[in-house]
Design a protein around this motif. Structure first.
Motif, PDB file in Angstrom:
ATOM      1  N   THR A  17      -7.168   0.101   3.714  1.00 45.95           N
ATOM      2  CA  THR A  17      -6.031  -0.128   2.822  1.00 45.95           C
ATOM      3  C   THR A  17      -4.978   0.953   3.047  1.00 45.95           C
ATOM      4  N   GLU A  18      -3.721   0.543   2.978  1.00 46.58           N
ATOM      5  CA  GLU A  18      -2.615   1.460   3.293  1.00 46.58           C
ATOM      6  C   GLU A  18      -1.361   1.095   2.525  1.00 46.58           C
ATOM      7  N   CYS A  19      -0.402   2.016   2.556  1.00 45.18           N
ATOM      8  CA  CYS A  19       0.993   1.786   2.167  1.00 45.18           C
ATOM      9  C   CYS A  19       1.126   1.134   0.787  1.00 45.18           C
ATOM     10  N   PRO A  20       0.636   1.802  -0.266  1.00 43.31           N
ATOM     11  CA  PRO A  20       0.764   1.241  -1.614  1.00 43.31           C
ATOM     12  C   PRO A  20       2.206   1.262  -2.102  1.00 43.31           C
ATOM     13  N   ARG A  21       2.564   0.233  -2.855  1.00 46.81           N
ATOM     14  CA  ARG A  21       3.920   0.113  -3.391  1.00 46.81           C
ATOM     15  C   ARG A  21       3.868  -0.463  -4.801  1.00 46.81           C
ATOM     16  N   TRP A  22       4.768   0.000  -5.656  1.00 50.19           N
ATOM     17  CA  TRP A  22       4.969  -0.618  -6.966  1.00 50.19           C
ATOM     18  C   TRP A  22       6.358  -1.216  -6.961  1.00 50.19           C
ATOM     19  N   HIS A  23       6.458  -2.507  -7.248  1.00 51.14           N
ATOM     20  CA  HIS A  23       7.764  -3.170  -7.224  1.00 51.14           C
ATOM     21  C   HIS A  23       7.816  -4.268  -8.270  1.00 51.14           C
ATOM     22  N   ASP A  24       8.824  -4.188  -9.120  1.00 50.17           N
ATOM     23  CA  ASP A  24       9.114  -5.255 -10.078  1.00 50.17           C
ATOM     24  C   ASP A  24       7.866  -5.655 -10.872  1.00 50.17           C
ATOM     25  N   GLY A  25       7.154  -4.645 -11.355  1.00 52.61           N
ATOM     26  CA  GLY A  25       6.009  -4.902 -12.222  1.00 52.61           C
ATOM     27  C   GLY A  25       4.726  -5.283 -11.512  1.00 52.61           C
ATOM     28  N   ARG A  26       4.694  -5.138 -10.184  1.00 52.84           N
ATOM     29  CA  ARG A  26       3.489  -5.513  -9.433  1.00 52.84           C
ATOM     30  C   ARG A  26       3.128  -4.419  -8.428  1.00 52.84           C
ATOM     31  N   PHE A  27       1.824  -4.299  -8.173  1.00 62.50           N
ATOM     32  CA  PHE A  27       1.327  -3.347  -7.191  1.00 62.50           C
ATOM     33  C   PHE A  27       0.966  -4.082  -5.898  1.00 62.50           C
ATOM     34  N   TYR A  28       1.434  -3.541  -4.767  1.00 61.56           N
ATOM     35  CA  TYR A  28       1.215  -4.137  -3.452  1.00 61.56           C
ATOM     36  C   TYR A  28       0.557  -3.109  -2.530  1.00 61.56           C
ATOM     37  N   PHE A  29      -0.243  -3.594  -1.578  1.00 59.43           N
ATOM     38  CA  PHE A  29      -0.738  -2.715  -0.518  1.00 59.43           C
ATOM     39  C   PHE A  29      -1.051  -3.543   0.723  1.00 59.43           C
ATOM     40  N   SER A  30      -1.114  -2.856   1.866  1.00 63.11           N
ATOM     41  CA  SER A  30      -1.451  -3.505   3.125  1.00 63.11           C
ATOM     42  C   SER A  30      -2.959  -3.441   3.345  1.00 63.11           C
ATOM     43  N   ASP A  31      -3.571  -4.597   3.515  1.00 61.32           N
ATOM     44  CA  ASP A  31      -4.981  -4.715   3.904  1.00 61.32           C
ATOM     45  C   ASP A  31      -4.945  -4.889   5.426  1.00 61.32           C
ATOM     46  N   MET A  32      -4.898  -3.777   6.141  1.00 60.10           N
ATOM     47  CA  MET A  32      -4.435  -3.759   7.525  1.00 60.10           C
ATOM     48  C   MET A  32      -5.175  -4.711   8.456  1.00 60.10           C
TER      49      MET A  32
END
Length: 298
Positions: A17-32
């Motif tokens: 897992t990499e590159c976590p982001r919080w955007h517009d009320g949601r959490f995102y990450f790359s499952d490489m």
């Protein structure tokens, strides 16, 4: 005295897992190595936002998504590491946004997007996975109109990796994994990079990172843990991750409704892609911290 924050596991079952982001009320990450970008609620409910398993790679390598960011209109940008292209996803379709082949000297890595839609992209400068010797390399930039360029004005870096932008939008900070330091650069009005300085030289290898509204950096170190460091000063806080469960903390981002939740991507196996996929020990952990992210990026 270092303030210690306890972490809890939010979700697991992923590759690296990499590159976590919080955007517009949601959490995102790359499952490489599963070739996808995943979203997770604060209760741990996961959903696949972008699946690149059906994408035909432009090179003789599988599609591995790493750094992500969001344009002002809400579209997702994601770096395809081996293809050396930036993809854009509007929620339904995915296409090439910027082609960095011919500009990048190595697989591309992390990304931070400013308020104007300008993407700053890091590259190590060499192929770590092939055992190549470390080499210096510049940052890359994709302008708001989609035009890519080499940020020659910023100089070269010893393995630039994670990046963040301060709350006022005037400073870019990157973790130089081979230089064992954090480096800050002025962001000029036209988006070009200006004066450069050492932000933190603690001889600690940091990978992914984020900035809080006071200008301190949370950096995830596979060796030293997740630390909050002040410019020119010591580490003043850390997150306690149970190594047996979490493996290594490799990147972090501030999110949640008040942006005081530190989301940490953790992994066990980065070099053996198939093992990473099969074992599914990649995970996301969270810790509540004292200083929010405010308007910092990512």
């Amino acid at each position: 005295m270092t303030r210690i924050h306890e972490a809890r596991q939010l979700t697991t079952g992923y590759s690296w897992t990499e590159c976590p982001r919080w955007h517009d009320g949601r959490f995102y990450f790359s499952d490489m190595y599963n070739h996808r970008v995943v979203t997770v609620t604060e209760n741990g409910e996961a959903d696949v936002y972008l699946d690149l398993n059906d994408r035909k790679s432009l090179v003789d390598e599988e599609v591995v998504c790493v750094g992500t960011g969001f344009l002002p209109d809400g579209r997702l940008l994601v770096n395809s590491m081996w293809e050396q292209v930036v993809l854009v996803h509007d929620g339904s379709t995915t296409e090439v946004y910027a082609d960095l082949r011919g500009l990048a000297v190595s697989p591309i890595n992390d990304m931070v997007v400013d308020a104007h839609g300008r993407a700053y992209i890091s590259q190590l400068g060499y192929n770590l996975f092939a055992g190549e010797s470390a080499a210096k390399a510049p940052l890359l930039v994709v302008e708001p109109d989609g035009t890519p360029r080499v940020a020659e004005e910023g100089g070269v870096f010893d393995g630039a990796n994670g990046m963040g932008i301060t709350a006022d939008g005037r400073t870019l900070i990157t973790a130089e994994v081979d230089g064992l330091r954090l480096t800050a650069l002025e962001i000029k009005d036209d988006g070009s990079l200006g004066a450069r300085r050492t932000f933190f030289d603690g001889q600690i290898m940091m990978d992914g990172m984020c900035v809080d509204e006071e200008g301190a950096v949370w950096g995830a170190s596979p060796i030293s843990g997740v630390l909050r460091v002040l410019e020119g000063g010591p580490a003043v806080a850390s997150v306690d991750l149970p190594a047996e469960q979490a493996g290594m903390g490799v990147a972090c981002a501030l999110g949640g409704a008040d942006r005081r939740t530190l989301f940490i991507t953790c992994g066990v196996e980065v070099f053996d892609r198939e093992k990473s996929r099969t074992e599914g020990r990649g995970s996301i952990w969270t810790a509540r911290v004292d200083v929010p992210g405010g308007t910092t990026r990512p």
